[in-house]
Design a protein around this motif. Structure first.
Motif, PDB file in Angstrom:
ATOM      1  N   SER A  50      -1.128  -0.717   3.873  1.00 17.74           N
ATOM      2  CA  SER A  50      -2.092  -1.649   3.295  1.00 17.74           C
ATOM      3  C   SER A  50      -1.658  -3.081   3.617  1.00 17.74           C
ATOM      4  O   SER A  50      -0.472  -3.340   3.796  1.00 17.74           O
ATOM      5  CB  SER A  50      -2.175  -1.450   1.785  1.00 17.74           C
ATOM      6  OG  SER A  50      -0.952  -1.818   1.202  1.00 17.74           O
ATOM      7  N   PRO A  52      -9.562   7.886   3.354  1.00 19.46           N
ATOM      8  CA  PRO A  52      -9.150   6.949   2.312  1.00 19.46           C
ATOM      9  C   PRO A  52     -10.041   5.712   2.333  1.00 19.46           C
ATOM     10  O   PRO A  52     -10.498   5.316   3.411  1.00 19.46           O
ATOM     11  CB  PRO A  52      -7.722   6.610   2.700  1.00 19.46           C
ATOM     12  CG  PRO A  52      -7.659   6.859   4.153  1.00 19.46           C
ATOM     13  CD  PRO A  52      -8.611   7.970   4.432  1.00 19.46           C
ATOM     14  N   THR A 106       1.352  -0.122  -0.180  1.00 13.26           N
ATOM     15  CA  THR A 106       0.908   1.264  -0.139  1.00 13.26           C
ATOM     16  C   THR A 106       0.908   1.752   1.305  1.00 13.26           C
ATOM     17  O   THR A 106       0.459   1.054   2.203  1.00 13.26           O
ATOM     18  CB  THR A 106      -0.526   1.400  -0.688  1.00 13.26           C
ATOM     19  OG1 THR A 106      -0.681   0.523  -1.779  1.00 13.26           O
ATOM     20  CG2 THR A 106      -0.802   2.820  -1.110  1.00 13.26           C
ATOM     21  N   ARG A 137      -1.896   8.512  -0.806  1.00 18.71           N
ATOM     22  CA  ARG A 137      -1.481   7.109  -0.866  1.00 18.71           C
ATOM     23  C   ARG A 137      -0.117   7.052  -1.523  1.00 18.71           C
ATOM     24  O   ARG A 137       0.039   7.475  -2.662  1.00 18.71           O
ATOM     25  CB  ARG A 137      -2.477   6.285  -1.664  1.00 18.71           C
ATOM     26  CG  ARG A 137      -3.888   6.376  -1.144  1.00 18.71           C
ATOM     27  CD  ARG A 137      -4.823   5.647  -2.072  1.00 18.71           C
ATOM     28  NE  ARG A 137      -4.674   4.219  -1.939  1.00 18.71           N
ATOM     29  CZ  ARG A 137      -5.378   3.503  -1.056  1.00 18.71           C
ATOM     30  NH1 ARG A 137      -6.263   4.086  -0.290  1.00 18.71           N
ATOM     31  NH2 ARG A 137      -5.190   2.213  -0.953  1.00 18.71           N
ATOM     32  N   ILE A 187      -0.522   4.799   3.675  1.00 23.33           N
ATOM     33  CA  ILE A 187      -1.462   5.910   3.699  1.00 23.33           C
ATOM     34  C   ILE A 187      -0.891   6.996   4.605  1.00 23.33           C
ATOM     35  O   ILE A 187      -0.510   6.733   5.742  1.00 23.33           O
ATOM     36  CB  ILE A 187      -2.845   5.455   4.194  1.00 23.33           C
ATOM     37  CG1 ILE A 187      -3.421   4.453   3.199  1.00 23.33           C
ATOM     38  CG2 ILE A 187      -3.778   6.636   4.341  1.00 23.33           C
ATOM     39  CD1 ILE A 187      -4.704   3.846   3.631  1.00 23.33           C
ATOM     40  N   SER A 220       2.478   9.129   8.951  1.00 21.10           N
ATOM     41  CA  SER A 220       2.059   7.851   8.374  1.00 21.10           C
ATOM     42  C   SER A 220       0.899   7.312   9.190  1.00 21.10           C
ATOM     43  O   SER A 220       0.938   7.291  10.412  1.00 21.10           O
ATOM     44  CB  SER A 220       3.225   6.865   8.373  1.00 21.10           C
ATOM     45  OG  SER A 220       3.511   6.444   9.672  1.00 21.10           O
TER      46      SER A 220
END
Lengths: 89, 106, 163
Positions: free
Chosen positions: C127, B104, C132, C97, C134, C123
């Motif tokens: 952020s 990501p 959020t 996400r 990720i 997990s």
């Protein structure tokens, strides 16, 4: 029957610890080694619980709990060190 | 008594088997993130099964309830996700190679 | 109100007492007295270290949620077992996400823990603006289905519990 079950469990967890130890030696990154240590201590906890059942002794349980506590702190300290390059803030 | 013994043996072997599977995942899977899946799920259930077996065993043999094994179950179930999350963050932070797919964006 | 003075955090005190009795594995009156004493002192001494707390709105939902998570943990292990024992080349891992509707610290923490313990997902990072999460998945066809499953199965009940 239960002693047989504990014997089987000892073999399985012993193999599990060998696999985790192999990952500890192999790496390739230090993060993989941290995961391997994490797995090793949880396996040790489980093995101690099994020995507690086999030996009918409650002492093994205390050792298992202490290893779980210290192992968690160790992993978190390692992870923090890798994230920040420092453990104390 | 027969049923109890069978149940106990089943819990002991199942706990050990889950621990073994978790470690096998750690040894076998291709990248750091997939390797985290094995230990974070399987070993939690493994130690949970074993602690439950210990709880039943001491309650039956000592003829009084032995519940402090619940502490191990709750403690491990609370702490394993935390350590897995922190290790995964460290792996993302160090930009470790991802097998298949992309990392990501930071 | 002297009782309020002595016990500013009754739930924490009760928690310490239960923890003490569990550690000693006994209901001996001596242990109850000692545990109650520690339960009075410890929350006072450590009050400064406690982060924000959250009110639980619907206690009964907690029980249902816990039962669902325990069931999912068992499912998760069977799926991990299949992934580990099967051929590695067939796995489809990746990152997703998840946009968060939860706002409280406790809610996000519980959601992240649940995601790690339940099938196929882990997990990995939150952020900096806490909006959020990720998530890494081990073997799923695409990221959208993972996000939808997490939001409907885990986030909605947590939203009802913590608001």
């Amino acid at each position: 029957m239960i002693s047989v079950a504990v014997d089987i469990a000892s073999v399985l967890i012993g193999l599990a610890m060998l696999l985790a130890f192999w990952r500890l030696l192999r790496g390739p990154d230090i993060v993989d080694r941290v995961i391997a240590i994490d797995t090793l201590y949880i396996n040790a906890c489980t093995l101690l619980l099994a020995y507690g059942i086999a030996g009918d002794s409650a002492l093994h349980f205390e050792a298992s709990l202490v290893i779980a506590l210290l192992g968690f702190l160790t992993t978190v300290a390692f992870a923090k060190y890798l994230l920040r390059g420092d453990i104390m803030e | 008594m027969r049923v109890k013994e069978f149940l106990l043996s089943f819990l002991i072997v199942a706990g050990a088997a889950f621990c073994f599977l978790g470690s096998l995942g750690l040894a076998r899977l291709p990248d750091t993130f997939t390797r985290l899946h094995g230990p974070s799920k399987a070993t939690t259930l493994g130690i949970g099964c074993m602690a439950l077996a210990s709880l039943v065993w001491f309650t039956v043999t000592r003829r009084e309830p032995s519940v402090h094994e619940l502490l191990v179950i709750v403690f491990v179930a609370l702490t394993t996700p935390i350590s897995a999350h922190m290790v995964a963050r460290a792996a993302l932070h160090r930009r470790l190679p991802v097998w298949r797919g992309e990392a990501p964006p930071q | 109100m002297p009782l309020r003075r002595l016990l500013p955090h009754p739930w924490r005190s009760l928690g310490v007492l239960v923890l003490w009795l569990l550690l000693n594995n006994s209901l001996h009156p001596g242990h109850i007295v000692l545990g109650a004493a520690i339960g009075c002192v410890l929350p006072l001494v450590t009050a400064r270290f406690w982060p924000s707390t959250a009110a639980i709105r619907r206690p009964w939902r907690v029980v249902a949620f816990t039962a669902m998570v325990i069931f999912d943990v068992i499912v998760a292990n069977l799926r991990v077992a299949r992934a580990v024992l099967g051929p590695v080349s067939r796995l489809r891992p990746g990152f997703a996400r998840v946009p968060l509707d939860l706002t409280t610290d406790v809610g996000i923490t519980v959601l992240a823990q649940t995601i790690t313990l339940t099938p196929g997902t882990l997990s990995a990072d939150l952020s900096p603006d806490r909006r959020t999460l990720i998530v890494h998945y081990l073997d799923e066809p695409d990221a959208e289905s993972v996000v939808a499953a997490i939001k409907s199965r885990y986030e909605r009940p947590l939203k009802e519990i913590f608001g």
